[in-house]
Design a protein around this motif. Structure first.
Motif, PDB file in Angstrom:
ATOM      1  N   ASP A   1      -3.146   5.402   1.743  1.00  0.00           N
ATOM      2  CA  ASP A   1      -4.271   5.889   2.553  1.00  0.00           C
ATOM      3  C   ASP A   1      -4.057   7.313   3.051  1.00  0.00           C
TER       4      ASP A   1
ATOM      5  N   GLY B   1       0.813  -1.221   0.000  1.00  0.00           N
ATOM      6  CA  GLY B   1       0.000   0.000   0.000  1.00  0.00           C
ATOM      7  C   GLY B   1       0.840   1.262   0.000  1.00  0.00           C
TER       8      GLY B   1
ATOM      9  N   SER C   1       2.485   4.511  -1.756  1.00  0.00           N
ATOM     10  CA  SER C   1       2.299   5.414  -2.888  1.00  0.00           C
ATOM     11  C   SER C   1       3.661   5.774  -3.478  1.00  0.00           C
TER      12      SER C   1
ATOM     13  N   SER D   1      -1.354   8.261   4.819  1.00  0.00           N
ATOM     14  CA  SER D   1      -0.366   8.297   5.913  1.00  0.00           C
ATOM     15  C   SER D   1       1.030   8.527   5.363  1.00  0.00           C
TER      16      SER D   1
ATOM     17  N   TYR E   1       2.071   6.471   2.063  1.00  0.00           N
ATOM     18  CA  TYR E   1       1.193   5.317   1.809  1.00  0.00           C
ATOM     19  C   TYR E   1      -0.079   5.766   1.076  1.00  0.00           C
TER      20      TYR E   1
END
Ligand code: NAD
Ligand code: MG
Length: 396
Positions: free
Chosen positions: A263, A176, A178, A265, A261
């Motif tokens: 999400d 997960g 990015s 974070s 990440y």
């Protein structure tokens, strides 16, 4: 991890080598110095031999062995003195050694580091140039020989700490992730008027605001070629694409790099700018040991700032990203040209801005043949150096 670990330090007399010995000296029960190497600074090496009593020490050549023997006299103890490239390869691959600190500066570190890799050692990699020069070949050798590679460069060590423990090489989706955020302070010339770049002196370029380092990496930090080399280093260490790595200017050097990440974070690793932290992390991984670095004083951290790097100010960074996209021959060329150009700058043969000119012109003139074995990489490195020297002759 089984203690005591037998440690070999390639480049013990340098900035990273000295910091490594400082951490080791705090944990005599956990780490034994099996071998040390130093190219110059024989008096310093002699002092280290007296303090740590290694089984082997490696110097430049037979004349240096003779000189070191004279300096040491009776205090040579049980230490056997070796020399040359073969001596470095021998200590890096010795069967007694558990862990090799790769802290020689520049291309000279490649073969001894690869010897540690092919002997399946745990490698603490400070010598980024080795990975820039040989990328895929180096990583394939790590996998083939089941070596363990731990990044010591503070940014990469930070990313290593921010990745999930089950991270699979190159698989950002499974974790997960990015992208990676590679931070850099921007060095001493972050705000220098552009017109003054060609007039800066080696002493000004070596005066880094936050870190105390060897001469070559200090110049590279001032030109941000260091961040360019680190960009390529990150690509190979973690198996990411160029589009997955973002460089962020962060002048305070408190955050040493981050992982973004999907999400939203962001996980960052922070600490005082002192290489003993990543060195201690690498030595003890997956455990934690005391490093001698004091805790961050948050009351005094009034400001953490961030910006994007400017192409006009730091052309070397963008040249390195472009070379990374072009492939192995380009990054090998760039590393070689830059070593020659930095040396020429230190000798007063070219000005600071011309480091980029030499790098750029060498990349333009050198061929981009595919480099599939270590011999072809070494040949390509050598021919790139010849080209860079020719370009410097034409420039001055
Ligand atoms: P340094 O110049 O202080 O020390 C270099 C060491 O390599 C010395 O022990 C020297 O004797 C040895 N050496 C130099 N040329 C050699 C040769 N031809 N053959 C064998 N040995 C040779 O450099 P440093 O700052 O300690 O950096 C070492 C490496 O770690 C570099 O690749 C640098 O990019 C990387 N690194 C350094 C820092 C830092 O804070 N100093 C941080 C991250 C990464
Ligand atoms: Mg770094």
């Amino acid at each position: 991890m089984q203690y005591p670990q037998q440690i070999c330090i390639l480049g013990a007399t340098g900035s990273i080598g000295t910091s490594t010995l400082d951490v080791i000296s705090r944990h005599p029960d956990k780490f034994k110095v099996f071998a040390l190497s130093g190219m110059n600074q024989l008096t310093k090496l002699a002092e280290q031999i007296r303090t740590f009593v290694p089984n082997y020490a490696v110097v430049k050549d037979a004349a240096a062995v003779k000189e070191l023997k004279q300096i040491l006299g009776a205090s040579i103890g049980k230490t056997t003195l070796l020399h040359s490239k073969q001596g470095l390869i021998d200590i890096a691959s010795a069967s007694e050694v558990d862990c090799v600190m790769s802290a020689i500066v520049g291309a000279a570190g490649l073969l001894p580091t690869l010897a540690a890799v092919t002997s399946g050692k745990r490698i603490l990699l400070a010598n980024k140039e080795a990975l820039v020069m040989s990328g895929e070949l180096f990583i394939n050798a790590v996998n083939k020989h089941k070596a363990q590679l731990i990044p010591i460069d503070s940014e990469h060590n930070a990313i290593f700490q921010c990745l999930p423990s089950d991270f699979i090489y190159g698989d950002k989706q499974a974790s997960g992730i990015s992208h990676l955020l590679l931070t850099g302070s921007g060095g001493p010339f972050r705000e220098l008027p552009l017109a003054q770049f060609s007039h800066v002196t080696p002493a000004q370029a070596c005066a880094h605001p936050n870190w105390s380092m060897g001469q070559k990496i200090s110049i590279d930090s001032a030109s941000m070629m260091n961040k360019g080399l680190e960009f390529i280093e990150a690509k190979w260490l973690f198996g990411f694409n160029e589009d997955d790595i973002e460089v962020v200017i962060h002048p305070q050097s408190t955050i040493h790099s981050m992982v973004q990440y999907v999400d939203g974070s962001v996980i960052a690793q922070m600490g005082n700018p002192d290489m003993r932290t990543p060195i201690a992390h690498g030595l003890a991984y997956p455990n934690r040991i005391e490093s001698g670095v004091g805790p961050l004083n948050f009351a005094q951290l009034s400001n953490l700032s961030f910006s994007t790097p400017c192409k006009k100010r730091f052309p070397n960074l963008f040249l390195a990203i472009q070379a990374s996209k072009s492939g192995q021959a380009a990054t090998t060329t760039l590393n070689a040209a830059n070593e020659v150009a930095v040396d020429a700058f230190l000798q007063g043969k070219v000005n600071f801005s011309q480091i980029n000119t030499v790098n750029d012109m060498t990349l333009q003139k050198q061929n981009t043949s595919s480099l599939t074995c270590i011999d072809s990489i070494i040949e390509h490195d050598a021919s790139s150096r010849i080209l860079a020297h020719q370009i410097i002759k034409e420039l001055v």
